[in-house]
Design an enzyme around this catalytic site. Structure first.
Site, short mmCIF file in Angstrom:
data_model
loop_
_atom_site.label_atom_id
_atom_site.label_comp_id
_atom_site.label_asym_id
_atom_site.label_seq_id
_atom_site.Cartn_x
_atom_site.Cartn_y
_atom_site.Cartn_z
CG ASP A 13 -1.79 1.20 1.36
OD1 ASP A 13 -2.45 1.54 0.35
OD2 ASP A 13 -1.84 1.85 2.43
CB SER A 14 0.27 4.79 -0.59
OG SER A 14 -0.93 4.86 0.16
CE1 TYR A 45 2.45 5.45 -3.62
CE2 TYR A 45 1.16 3.57 -4.37
CZ TYR A 45 2.37 4.11 -3.98
OH TYR A 45 3.49 3.31 -3.94
N GLY A 46 -3.27 8.95 -3.85
CA GLY A 46 -4.57 9.37 -4.40
C GLY A 46 -4.54 10.52 -5.40
CB CYS A 76 -3.19 0.33 -2.32
SG CYS A 76 -3.24 2.07 -2.75
CG ASN A 77 -9.69 0.50 -2.62
OD1 ASN A 77 -9.38 0.30 -1.44
ND2 ASN A 77 -10.71 -0.09 -3.20
CB THR A 78 -4.95 4.71 -4.91
OG1 THR A 78 -5.89 5.26 -3.98
CG2 THR A 78 -4.47 5.78 -5.85
CD GLU A 155 0.25 6.63 6.15
OE1 GLU A 155 1.42 6.60 6.52
OE2 GLU A 155 -0.37 5.63 5.74
CB CYS A 187 -9.49 4.65 0.71
SG CYS A 187 -7.85 5.07 1.34
CG HIS A 189 -4.97 4.94 4.56
ND1 HIS A 189 -4.44 4.52 3.36
CD2 HIS A 189 -3.91 5.38 5.31
CE1 HIS A 189 -3.12 4.71 3.38
NE2 HIS A 189 -2.78 5.22 4.55
N1 DGL Z 1 -4.78 3.23 0.95
C1 DGL Z 1 -4.90 3.71 -0.36
C2 DGL Z 1 -6.18 3.23 -1.04
O1 DGL Z 1 -6.68 2.18 -0.69
C3 DGL Z 1 -4.69 5.13 -0.74
C4 DGL Z 1 -4.09 6.12 0.09
C5 DGL Z 1 -3.33 7.16 -0.70
O2 DGL Z 1 -3.94 8.10 -1.26
O3 DGL Z 1 -2.14 7.00 -0.74
O4 DGL Z 1 -6.67 3.84 -1.94
#
Ligand code: DGL
Length: 274
Positions: A13-14, A45-46, A76-78, A155, A187, A189
């Site tokens: 993940d990020s 990452y978003g 990580c969805n992104t 975070e 997401c 998180h």
């Molecule tokens: N945890 C990440 C997700 O599932 C994204 C967080 C990010 O923006 O880095 O999308």
């Protein structure tokens, strides 16, 4: 890719978000060894361009494969939105499990026909989300919000403070006015702020955390490929971060429910980490 059953499952993940998936895998697959990579040097990452997220994901996949991962979980969805298709093409011999917003179960169970989805900008822009909506929304109305700044609050370990509450309140209040009865956490998180989300939406709105379903999917994939670890011993958990290991380590009891070794890895270039 290592195809022996003793090899670890690679997860990335990020940042700390994928720990919500790691936690579910720990429960579902306690005997598997788990390797986790949090790319905290590049979080979030978003808001980043898809192309850059693809490069980061490729670099991390190479790192996990160099550490013998038998399967890679894009927790990580992104990164899934930006890179899953690309990773499957780039590493044809590797099994990947990714994330997609759980629009399907939400659309099946909503009674009001209105569902809220919380995810990052890149997730909403990706083809994956468009295809999930097209295949599963079935006339259900979706209300989306990118919860700007929420990933950074999480975070920092701020799971219930004033700013975290404000971001969620701003995202959810307009959705509640539209009469949603489901909130999809798109997401990884966000499962860490479920108690706060429940407080805001009340008991008539269901909150969908996809992590347990992803852990079951990993289990099925291991079974299908004959790589399930049958050892009776509890598997090890090892973490790597491109950021500060102390910060992630201090959050482990709260986010993962156990201590583990966390090591820093240097991000040398978009194709090389040590
Ligand atoms: N945890 C990440 C997700 O599932 C994204 C967080 C990010 O923006 O880095 O999308």
């Amino acid at each position: 890719m290592d195809s022996s059953s003793k090899a670890p499952i690679g997860v990335f993940d990020s940042g700390v978000g994928g720990l919500s998936v790691l936690r579910a895998m720990r429960e579902q697959l306690p005997n598997e060894a788990l390797l986790y990579f949090g790319d905290q040097a590049h979080i979030p990452y978003g808001p980043r361009p898809m192309e850059q997220i693809r490069r980061f994901s490729e670099t991390i996949t190479n790192f996990l494969l160099a550490h013998n991962a038998k399967i890679v979980v894009v927790a990580c969805n992104t990164a899934s939105a930006a890179a899953l298709k690309y990773l499957r093409e780039r590493f044809p011999d590797t099994q990947f499990v990714g994330m997609e917003p759980a629009v399907k179960p939400a659309a099946e169970h909503t009674r009001t026909g209105k569902v809220g989805v919380l995810a990052t900008p890149a997730t909403f822009q990706g083809e994956l989300y468009a295809s999930v909506v097209e295949r599963f929304a079935n006339g259900v109305e979706l209300f989306q919000d990118t919860c700007n700044g929420l990933v950074q609050q999480i975070e920092q370990g701020n799971l219930s403070g004033v700013e975290t509450r404000r971001i969620l309140q701003d995202a959810l209040a307009p959705m509640l006015e539209k009469n949603i009865d489901m909130v999809v956490l798109g997401c990884t998180h966000y499962p860490f702020v479920i108690p706060l989300i429940r407080e805001i939406v009340g008991e008539n709105v269901r909150v969908i955390d996809p992590a347990p379903a992803v852990a079951r999917q990993v289990e099925r994939r291991l079974e299908a490929s004959g790589t399930t670890n049958r050892s009776p011993r509890r598997g090890s958990v090892e973490l790597f971060t491109s950021g500060d290991p102390k910060s992630i380590k201090s959050m482990l009891p709260k986010l993962l429910g156990e201590e583990a070794e966390v090591r820093h890895v240097e991000w040398l270039s978009d194709f090389q980490i040590t």
